[in-house]
Enzyme design. Sequence first.
Site, PDB file in Angstrom:
ATOM      1  CG  ASP A 138       0.068  -0.496   2.506  1.00 33.15           C
ATOM      2  OD1 ASP A 138       0.899  -0.588   2.333  1.00 33.15           O
ATOM      3  OD2 ASP A 138      -0.493   0.818   3.360  1.00 33.15           O
ATOM      4  CD  GLU A 155       4.392   0.645   7.208  1.00 36.50           C
ATOM      5  OE1 GLU A 155       5.271   1.657   8.055  1.00 36.50           O
ATOM      6  OE2 GLU A 155       3.686   1.190   5.938  1.00 36.50           O
TER       7      GLU A 155
END
Length: 376
Positions: free
Chosen positions: A84, A145
């Site tokens: 991400d 994250e």
Amino acid sequence: MDPLKLPFDADAMLAGLRPWIECESPTWDAAAVDRMMDLAAYDLAQMAEIERIPGRMGFGGCVRARFPHPNKGEPGILIVGHMDTVHPIGTLAVLPFKREGDICYGPGIMDMKGGNYASVEAIRQLIAAGMQTPLPVTVLFTPDEEVGTPSTRELIEAEAARNKYVLVPEPARDDGGAVIGRYAIARFNLRTHGLPSHAGARLSEGKSAIAAMARKIIEIEAMTGDDCTFSVGVIHAGQWVNCVSSVCEAEALSMAKTQGDLDDGVARLMALAGEENGVSFEITRGVTRPVWEPDQPGTMAMFEIAKDLARDLGFELTGTSSGGGSDGNFTGFMGIPTLDSLGVRGKGLHTLTEHIEVASLAERGRLIAGMLMRLS
């Protein structure tokens, strides 16, 4: 064969990385992150047994790859990285994949798709050369994250507990160095409740939640000191300019070098909750990254190996404790030997100038390949 002499080609690696960069994958867009995981799974499937782990809590899923090994299933090496990014869909329009000499730009290219790709290429080169790592290798790519890993922390910790070592290809530090510890980070959700009124006809009858939040943000950020920092990075409020706002929401981040400093900072922030002039201020705890204390023996032994490999590659590898949390916080906190920031060199992460040094793709690929062959 010396893994540092394997035929890593930075130009070829950049060509392979390009589809990853042009597949935008902001954390909050689960479908976009899953498209990125599809690309990673395809590249890994040529070498490994692939598992697609469904997402939860509104996030995308994970990819877990286990590579062939005579001792498959025994404790080995875990490479953990997130796919991400902080960049919303459409960022490619203003930050396109673009090479200028030895620099290449793109959303997420530094944080941390470049390092992830270098890890995959390291394994590919070892397999192509017929080199067997002493320990089994697992790669785990995760989707969340950038928002504190709320949906996959348990999965990361469970996978780490099955292994002897953890490598994290987060971006290298400014000097190309690695990370051997990380500060603690806490997130908070803030909310003010005011009293609505017509902003034109009856302004004095209202109590603005936005104004109250603005004052609280100034107060919160003024609490920053050497031991603990505070910042507010998200704020949402209001729908009509002619209405005094009744609700305002924000998100705050606090970082400290020690758990004690963080605990003190958390207590000071939570003490700000209450009511003033008819406006209430609420604070709830969000996700927390624990302190990964530096100088753990297992981590330092890994770092010494990495330093030796770096010297053979022509540079001195430094190691330090760092802010800017990663999933290494969790594995380091567990006491599992962890070496972080093994990824690419670059600058501008989380900005519209994010870029990498192209040559560092091959450098970090060799470094990671060397680690995979030296750890036992």
